[in-house]
Design an enzyme around this catalytic site. Structure first.
Site, PDB file in Angstrom:
ATOM      1  N   ARG A  60       0.838  -1.190   0.000  1.00 57.48           N
ATOM      2  CA  ARG A  60       0.000   0.000   0.000  1.00 57.48           C
ATOM      3  C   ARG A  60       0.881   1.251   0.000  1.00 57.48           C
ATOM      4  O   ARG A  60       2.046   1.198   0.385  1.00 57.48           O
ATOM      5  CB  ARG A  60      -0.898   0.014   1.245  1.00 57.48           C
ATOM      6  CG  ARG A  60      -1.783  -1.210   1.405  1.00 57.48           C
ATOM      7  CD  ARG A  60      -2.511  -1.187   2.746  1.00 57.48           C
ATOM      8  NE  ARG A  60      -3.402  -2.324   2.928  1.00 57.48           N
ATOM      9  CZ  ARG A  60      -3.056  -3.479   3.513  1.00 57.48           C
ATOM     10  NH1 ARG A  60      -1.818  -3.633   3.969  1.00 57.48           N
ATOM     11  NH2 ARG A  60      -3.940  -4.447   3.646  1.00 57.48           N
ATOM     12  N   LYS A 109      -1.363  -2.835   8.096  1.00 59.39           N
ATOM     13  CA  LYS A 109      -2.454  -2.344   8.940  1.00 59.39           C
ATOM     14  C   LYS A 109      -2.376  -2.990  10.315  1.00 59.39           C
ATOM     15  O   LYS A 109      -2.075  -4.179  10.434  1.00 59.39           O
ATOM     16  CB  LYS A 109      -3.805  -2.668   8.291  1.00 59.39           C
ATOM     17  CG  LYS A 109      -4.115  -1.824   7.061  1.00 59.39           C
ATOM     18  CD  LYS A 109      -5.504  -2.130   6.539  1.00 59.39           C
ATOM     19  CE  LYS A 109      -5.882  -1.210   5.401  1.00 59.39           C
ATOM     20  NZ  LYS A 109      -7.240  -1.498   4.878  1.00 59.39           N
ATOM     21  N   HIS A 129      -3.614   2.954  -5.706  1.00 63.32           N
ATOM     22  CA  HIS A 129      -3.967   1.617  -5.231  1.00 63.32           C
ATOM     23  C   HIS A 129      -4.108   0.642  -6.401  1.00 63.32           C
ATOM     24  O   HIS A 129      -4.090  -0.572  -6.215  1.00 63.32           O
ATOM     25  CB  HIS A 129      -5.266   1.686  -4.427  1.00 63.32           C
ATOM     26  CG  HIS A 129      -5.322   0.701  -3.298  1.00 63.32           C
ATOM     27  ND1 HIS A 129      -4.434   0.714  -2.235  1.00 63.32           N
ATOM     28  CD2 HIS A 129      -6.154  -0.355  -3.057  1.00 63.32           C
ATOM     29  CE1 HIS A 129      -4.722  -0.279  -1.399  1.00 63.32           C
ATOM     30  NE2 HIS A 129      -5.752  -0.941  -1.886  1.00 63.32           N
ATOM     31  N   ARG A 131      -1.371  -1.861  -6.644  1.00 58.40           N
ATOM     32  CA  ARG A 131      -1.603  -3.035  -5.774  1.00 58.40           C
ATOM     33  C   ARG A 131      -2.578  -4.002  -6.453  1.00 58.40           C
ATOM     34  O   ARG A 131      -2.361  -5.223  -6.436  1.00 58.40           O
ATOM     35  CB  ARG A 131      -2.145  -2.548  -4.430  1.00 58.40           C
ATOM     36  CG  ARG A 131      -2.396  -3.643  -3.386  1.00 58.40           C
ATOM     37  CD  ARG A 131      -2.669  -2.962  -2.050  1.00 58.40           C
ATOM     38  NE  ARG A 131      -3.304  -3.817  -1.060  1.00 58.40           N
ATOM     39  CZ  ARG A 131      -2.635  -4.637  -0.239  1.00 58.40           C
ATOM     40  NH1 ARG A 131      -1.325  -4.727  -0.319  1.00 58.40           N
ATOM     41  NH2 ARG A 131      -3.284  -5.353   0.664  1.00 58.40           N
ATOM     42  N   HIS A 174      -3.477  -9.659   3.568  1.00 56.58           N
ATOM     43  CA  HIS A 174      -4.903  -9.752   3.895  1.00 56.58           C
ATOM     44  C   HIS A 174      -5.109 -10.766   5.022  1.00 56.58           C
ATOM     45  O   HIS A 174      -4.598 -11.886   4.939  1.00 56.58           O
ATOM     46  CB  HIS A 174      -5.711 -10.206   2.677  1.00 56.58           C
ATOM     47  CG  HIS A 174      -5.906  -9.158   1.638  1.00 56.58           C
ATOM     48  ND1 HIS A 174      -6.217  -9.426   0.320  1.00 56.58           N
ATOM     49  CD2 HIS A 174      -5.834  -7.790   1.723  1.00 56.58           C
ATOM     50  CE1 HIS A 174      -6.327  -8.307  -0.349  1.00 56.58           C
ATOM     51  NE2 HIS A 174      -6.107  -7.304   0.476  1.00 56.58           N
ATOM     52  N   TYR A 195     -10.143 -10.507  -6.464  1.00 59.97           N
ATOM     53  CA  TYR A 195      -9.311 -10.456  -7.668  1.00 59.97           C
ATOM     54  C   TYR A 195      -9.577 -11.631  -8.599  1.00 59.97           C
ATOM     55  O   TYR A 195      -9.238 -11.575  -9.778  1.00 59.97           O
ATOM     56  CB  TYR A 195      -7.820 -10.442  -7.285  1.00 59.97           C
ATOM     57  CG  TYR A 195      -7.449  -9.198  -6.510  1.00 59.97           C
ATOM     58  CD1 TYR A 195      -7.365  -7.958  -7.143  1.00 59.97           C
ATOM     59  CD2 TYR A 195      -7.207  -9.251  -5.145  1.00 59.97           C
ATOM     60  CE1 TYR A 195      -7.041  -6.814  -6.433  1.00 59.97           C
ATOM     61  CE2 TYR A 195      -6.880  -8.113  -4.420  1.00 59.97           C
ATOM     62  CZ  TYR A 195      -6.805  -6.899  -5.075  1.00 59.97           C
ATOM     63  OH  TYR A 195      -6.493  -5.765  -4.367  1.00 59.97           O
TER      64      TYR A 195
END
Length: 298
Positions: free
Chosen positions: A149, A173, A244, A247, A270, A279
């Site tokens: 990111r 994150k 983004h 990514r 993730h 995706y």
């Protein structure tokens, strides 16, 4: 109201210490809950224990009346559901009025991505005769090579790079760390930038952040977005584009070329496989194109 603020502070501490949420997530939770406190005041509800299912439904209606996007409404209701779940666990309330409130159905938007040819045009558009150009190419190569990111890219320090093994330590994150490999192109661009560009950009600054701005201070996520927008303009692409998409392109190109879904999940950082599965919709579109182009009776 003082009691409400104490309970909110307890919840924030729970998010920080137990859930290890990012500051961005915590700010959103706090904003959503404070907005509900204002609703309670308007409705003369003096205690969280007095909030009923009907009140929760009324609040949902109020959010729709304010014309919030479905995604925003879903987030606000989810925030309150989590807040009351915490209060229930701590025995501050006897029920969770938001547990049965239905979240709005969100439109499933396919991730936007660059085709491989478009990525090549982006790479070729960068002028590497300047220190800033060397930096910009290194940013683009690294983001495409790792799928990180923008916020993760801005936080990279020199010690996070393992040049010998071509591996990057990424802080994602919620301060979760992961190691992501990168390839020859990214390595070459990074070494060129570090050896020939970074020192000139640093001026007299002293810090260990990898990417720096023209003043020599660490490049922020906002700064990377600005650089990216300039690259897009230079490449002559006028469509609505956001960083983004690099990514998204990383994940899509890996899956299109046969990568395992769980491996891509790990690389992206993730926590849920469902976040990565979006995706596969894109790759199904790619498979359909291949089928129509090559099957004799398509």
């Amino acid at each position: 109201m003082a009691n409400l603020n104490i309970l909110l502070q307890n919840f924030i501490e729970y998010l920080q210490l137990e859930k290890n949420c990012s500051q961005y997530t915590i700010v959103n939770y706090e904003h959503d809950i404070c907005e509900f406190f204002m609703f309670m005041n308007e409705q003369s509800i003096d205690s969280l224990n007095n909030v009923s299912y009907q009140d929760a439904r009324l609040y949902l209606t109020k959010l729709y009346e304010k014309r919030y996007a479905k995604k925003s409404v879903a987030r606000k209701i989810s925030s309150l559901r989590s807040f009351f779940k915490f209060l229930l666990r701590e025995t501050h309330v006897q029920s969770n009025p938001f547990s049965q409130v239905s979240l709005p159905k969100l439109e499933k938007r396919l991730p936007e991505f660059f085709y491989e040819e478009e990525m090549e045009i982006l790479f070729q558009s960068i002028d590497t005769s300047t220190p800033a150009g060397l930096r910009d190419l290194a940013i683009l190569e690294l983001m495409y090579a790792t799928g990180i990111r923008v916020s993760e890219c801005s936080g990279i320090e020199l010690t996070d790079l393992d040049e010998y093994n071509s591996v990057l330590l990424v802080r994602g994150k919620g301060n979760k760390e992961r190691y992501v490999p990168f390839g020859h192109f990214a390595m070459q661009s990074l070494q060129n930038y570090i050896n020939n560009g970074r020192n000139q950009l640093m001026k007299n600054q002293k810090h260990t952040y990898l990417f720096v701005n023209q003043k020599g201070t660490p490049l922020t996520a906002r700064g990377i977005r600005y650089i990216f927008n300039k690259l897009i303009e230079k490449a002559g692409n006028s469509q609505h584009i956001h960083p983004h998409m690099i990514r998204h392109s990383f994940a899509t190109h890996l899956l299109n070329n046969g990568a395992d879904l769980r491996a891509v999940q790990e690389l992206l950082g993730h926590s849920q496989l469902s976040s990565t599965q979006v995706y596969t919709h894109v790759t199904k579109e790619q498979l359909q194109k291949v089928y129509l182009a090559h099957h004799p009776r398509a």
